[in-house]
Motif scaffolding. Structure first.
Motif, PDB file in Angstrom:
ATOM      1  N   VAL A 255       4.662  16.758   7.639  1.00 25.14           N
ATOM      2  CA  VAL A 255       4.306  16.486   6.253  1.00 25.14           C
ATOM      3  C   VAL A 255       2.900  16.992   5.950  1.00 25.14           C
ATOM      4  N   ALA A 256       2.562  16.953   4.679  1.00 24.29           N
ATOM      5  CA  ALA A 256       1.199  17.237   4.226  1.00 24.29           C
ATOM      6  C   ALA A 256       0.639  15.940   3.653  1.00 24.29           C
ATOM      7  N   VAL A 257      -0.466  15.462   4.212  1.00 21.78           N
ATOM      8  CA  VAL A 257      -1.082  14.206   3.779  1.00 21.78           C
ATOM      9  C   VAL A 257      -2.314  14.534   2.941  1.00 21.78           C
ATOM     10  N   LYS A 258      -2.281  14.145   1.674  1.00 24.15           N
ATOM     11  CA  LYS A 258      -3.381  14.431   0.756  1.00 24.15           C
ATOM     12  C   LYS A 258      -4.261  13.194   0.624  1.00 24.15           C
ATOM     13  N   GLN A 259      -5.500  13.311   1.081  1.00 33.16           N
ATOM     14  CA  GLN A 259      -6.477  12.226   1.001  1.00 33.16           C
ATOM     15  C   GLN A 259      -7.329  12.459  -0.243  1.00 33.16           C
ATOM     16  N   LEU A 260      -7.102  11.652  -1.277  1.00 30.58           N
ATOM     17  CA  LEU A 260      -7.780  11.869  -2.549  1.00 30.58           C
ATOM     18  C   LEU A 260      -9.267  11.576  -2.444  1.00 30.58           C
ATOM     19  N   ASP A 261     -10.050  12.324  -3.198  1.00 28.66           N
ATOM     20  CA  ASP A 261     -11.490  12.132  -3.251  1.00 28.66           C
ATOM     21  C   ASP A 261     -11.788  10.767  -3.861  1.00 28.66           C
ATOM     22  N   MET A 262     -12.422   9.884  -3.079  1.00 31.79           N
ATOM     23  CA  MET A 262     -12.645   8.511  -3.542  1.00 31.79           C
ATOM     24  C   MET A 262     -13.530   8.451  -4.777  1.00 31.79           C
TER      25      MET A 262
ATOM     26  N   LYS B 111     -13.399  10.330  -7.290  1.00 37.27           N
ATOM     27  CA  LYS B 111     -12.619  10.655  -8.480  1.00 37.27           C
ATOM     28  C   LYS B 111     -11.433   9.720  -8.688  1.00 37.27           C
ATOM     29  N   VAL B 112     -11.271   8.748  -7.800  1.00 34.17           N
ATOM     30  CA  VAL B 112     -10.178   7.794  -7.939  1.00 34.17           C
ATOM     31  C   VAL B 112     -10.702   6.557  -8.653  1.00 34.17           C
ATOM     32  N   GLN B 113     -10.075   6.184  -9.777  1.00 34.38           N
ATOM     33  CA  GLN B 113     -10.597   5.110 -10.598  1.00 34.38           C
ATOM     34  C   GLN B 113      -9.948   3.758 -10.320  1.00 34.38           C
ATOM     35  N   GLY B 114      -8.975   3.724  -9.448  1.00 34.99           N
ATOM     36  CA  GLY B 114      -8.376   2.437  -9.148  1.00 34.99           C
ATOM     37  C   GLY B 114      -6.877   2.515  -8.993  1.00 34.99           C
ATOM     38  N   ASN B 115      -6.281   1.340  -8.833  1.00 38.64           N
ATOM     39  CA  ASN B 115      -4.848   1.275  -8.560  1.00 38.64           C
ATOM     40  C   ASN B 115      -4.006   1.800  -9.716  1.00 38.64           C
ATOM     41  N   ARG B 116      -4.456   1.574 -10.961  1.00 34.42           N
ATOM     42  CA  ARG B 116      -3.651   1.987 -12.110  1.00 34.42           C
ATOM     43  C   ARG B 116      -3.487   3.505 -12.163  1.00 34.42           C
ATOM     44  N   GLU B 117      -4.598   4.231 -11.977  1.00 35.47           N
ATOM     45  CA  GLU B 117      -4.536   5.694 -12.010  1.00 35.47           C
ATOM     46  C   GLU B 117      -3.652   6.227 -10.885  1.00 35.47           C
ATOM     47  N   PHE B 118      -3.847   5.642  -9.708  1.00 34.46           N
ATOM     48  CA  PHE B 118      -3.051   6.075  -8.566  1.00 34.46           C
ATOM     49  C   PHE B 118      -1.585   5.741  -8.775  1.00 34.46           C
ATOM     50  N   LEU B 119      -1.328   4.556  -9.325  1.00 36.79           N
ATOM     51  CA  LEU B 119       0.045   4.143  -9.595  1.00 36.79           C
ATOM     52  C   LEU B 119       0.708   5.100 -10.581  1.00 36.79           C
ATOM     53  N   ALA B 120      -0.054   5.547 -11.590  1.00 35.57           N
ATOM     54  CA  ALA B 120       0.486   6.514 -12.556  1.00 35.57           C
ATOM     55  C   ALA B 120       0.899   7.799 -11.849  1.00 35.57           C
ATOM     56  N   GLU B 121       0.079   8.236 -10.875  1.00 35.68           N
ATOM     57  CA  GLU B 121       0.402   9.440 -10.107  1.00 35.68           C
ATOM     58  C   GLU B 121       1.707   9.249  -9.340  1.00 35.68           C
ATOM     59  N   VAL B 122       1.807   8.124  -8.648  1.00 30.92           N
ATOM     60  CA  VAL B 122       3.004   7.852  -7.845  1.00 30.92           C
ATOM     61  C   VAL B 122       4.240   7.748  -8.734  1.00 30.92           C
ATOM     62  N   LEU B 123       4.112   7.021  -9.848  1.00 32.78           N
ATOM     63  CA  LEU B 123       5.247   6.841 -10.740  1.00 32.78           C
ATOM     64  C   LEU B 123       5.709   8.156 -11.352  1.00 32.78           C
TER      65      LEU B 123
ATOM     66  N   TYR C 180       3.125   7.277  -0.006  1.00 37.45           N
ATOM     67  CA  TYR C 180       1.791   7.036  -0.530  1.00 37.45           C
ATOM     68  C   TYR C 180       1.148   5.893   0.242  1.00 37.45           C
ATOM     69  N   CYS C 181      -0.166   5.736   0.052  1.00 39.90           N
ATOM     70  CA  CYS C 181      -0.894   4.677   0.740  1.00 39.90           C
ATOM     71  C   CYS C 181      -2.066   4.233  -0.122  1.00 39.90           C
ATOM     72  N   VAL C 182      -2.267   2.906  -0.199  1.00 37.45           N
ATOM     73  CA  VAL C 182      -3.446   2.321  -0.838  1.00 37.45           C
ATOM     74  C   VAL C 182      -4.111   1.432   0.196  1.00 37.45           C
ATOM     75  N   ASN C 183      -5.409   1.693   0.446  1.00 36.35           N
ATOM     76  CA  ASN C 183      -6.141   0.877   1.402  1.00 36.35           C
ATOM     77  C   ASN C 183      -7.601   0.825   0.975  1.00 36.35           C
ATOM     78  N   GLY C 184      -8.003  -0.307   0.366  1.00 35.43           N
ATOM     79  CA  GLY C 184      -9.363  -0.388  -0.145  1.00 35.43           C
ATOM     80  C   GLY C 184      -9.571   0.690  -1.191  1.00 35.43           C
ATOM     81  N   HIS C 185     -10.577   1.555  -0.950  1.00 36.34           N
ATOM     82  CA  HIS C 185     -10.818   2.666  -1.866  1.00 36.34           C
ATOM     83  C   HIS C 185     -10.022   3.908  -1.483  1.00 36.34           C
ATOM     84  N   GLN C 186      -9.292   3.847  -0.406  1.00 37.31           N
ATOM     85  CA  GLN C 186      -8.524   5.005   0.043  1.00 37.31           C
ATOM     86  C   GLN C 186      -7.230   5.140  -0.753  1.00 37.31           C
ATOM     87  N   ARG C 187      -6.944   6.378  -1.174  1.00 41.14           N
ATOM     88  CA  ARG C 187      -5.681   6.688  -1.847  1.00 41.14           C
ATOM     89  C   ARG C 187      -5.124   7.940  -1.192  1.00 41.14           C
ATOM     90  N   LEU C 188      -3.906   7.855  -0.699  1.00 44.75           N
ATOM     91  CA  LEU C 188      -3.306   8.994  -0.021  1.00 44.75           C
ATOM     92  C   LEU C 188      -1.888   9.228  -0.536  1.00 44.75           C
TER      93      LEU C 188
END
Length: 339
Positions: free
Chosen positions: A74-81, A83-95, A111-119
């Motif tokens: 697989v390709a694991v994309k670790q988003l730049d923390m 530029k990540v504004q929180g769970n809502r923005e990340f959730l929109a991406e996943v949805l 996908y993965c959410v861990n503290g400020h980490q979004r993958l």
């Protein structure tokens, strides 16, 4: 990576469950992406080993990994923390990308959410980006032949057509460029980074008026001046990528003579003169293309690159034209262009 429950902070598992529940609640059965823990993805990428880094862009880093539960590369994309504004923005991406499925779009696996980490976890594309196969080729890489180039163009257009006309809600691609066109083991193209920018659904509008990231050279004239991104802006960007496929030239190349550094400015006068059109073809093709199809290809590119958005074709019309080019050239006589 797990926070102590006594300090009031959510644990990785609780955050994962929250996001997973939101995905399930909003996405129903359409969203098939799996929730992974940070430990899962760290293990898959050998603790994000720099030797496994396969991409780096405006939104983060991408690592090659191996998921044991699926026995899948697989390709694991670790988003730049930053530029990540929180769970809502990340959730929109996943949805958004989790419910979008098409052969010409890179598939979201997890996908993965861990503290400020979004993958985000995507299918791995064995042949990398289109950019790697068009420009600055080393001796180990064989130049793309004409048929493969037309097949790639058709696939890119079909991916856009799906986003514009069949995704629900429709999606405007925010940064179409050769670097974001990925190729699988059979050289089939798939668009990456296609979420979460959506078409506004108010009063039939099909544009986004807030500025989003687009790469210089690929953006349409109206986007460059107003920041308005539309489906016709995507058509313009497609025209740029298509012209790169035809010519083997970067849209902006500062290594070339001044008058040739901008592909669009250099090519447009040539495209208007029938006798000069072969000058646009990639020299690496060595004339091995049907001349009639070359003329048809540059005609399609020219229509997509019209200054006025309203005069550009819809991407569905481009797909119809490319269906012919991606199959008919095998029955045509090759060009006899002198090198």
């Amino acid at each position: 990576m797990t926070q102590d429950a006594e300090n009031g902070m959510p644990t990785e598992n609780s955050t994962q469950k929250m996001v997973a529940n939101e995905v399930l609640k909003h996405g129903n059965s359409e969203v098939v992406a799996k929730a992974y823990t940070f430990h899962d993805l760290a293990h898959a990428t050998e603790n994000f080993n720099p030797d496994l880094l396969i991409g780096k862009g405006g939104f983060g880093r991408v690592y090659k990994g191996h998921l044991g539960d699926k026995n899948q590369v697989v390709a694991v994309k670790q988003l730049d923390m930053i530029k990540v504004q929180g769970n809502r923005e990340f959730l929109a991406e996943v949805l958004t990308i989790g419910r979008v499925h098409h052969p010409n779009l890179v598939n979201l696996i997890g996908y993965c959410v861990n503290g400020h980490q979004r993958l985000l976890v995507y299918e791995y594309m064995a042949n990398g980006s289109l950019e790697e196969h068009l420009f600055d080729l080393d001796e180990k890489k064989t130049p793309l032949d004409w048929h493969t180039r037309m097949k790639i163009a058709k696939g890119v257009a079909k991916g856009l057509e799906y986003l514009h006309n069949m995704a629900d809600p429709p999606i405007i691609y925010r940064d179409l460029k050769s670097l974001n066109v990925l190729l699988d083991g059979d050289m089939n193209p798939k668009l990456s980074d296609y979420g979460p920018i959506k078409i506004r659904q108010k009063e039939g509008e099909d544009h986004i008026s807030t500025r989003v990231m687009e790469t210089y050279g690929y953006s349409s004239p109206e986007y460059a001046t107003t920041g308005e991104l539309t489906t016709k802006s995507n058509v313009y960007s497609f025209g740029v990528v298509f012209l790169e496929l035809i010519s083997g030239r970067r849209v902006v190349d500062n290594k070339r003579p001044t008058e040739e550094q901008n592909l669009i400015i250099w090519a447009k006068p040539l495209l208007k003169e029938h006798a000069k059109i072969p000058m646009v073809a990639d020299p690496l093709l060595k004339g091995n293309y049907p001349l009639k199809c070359l003329h048809q290809a540059v005609a399609i590119a020219s229509m997509c690159l019209q200054e006025e958005a309203s005069t550009r074709p819809y991407i569905s019309d481009v797909v119809v034209a490319l269906e012919y080019l991606a199959t008919a050239q095998d029955d045509q006589e090759p060009s006899n262009v002198d090198e």
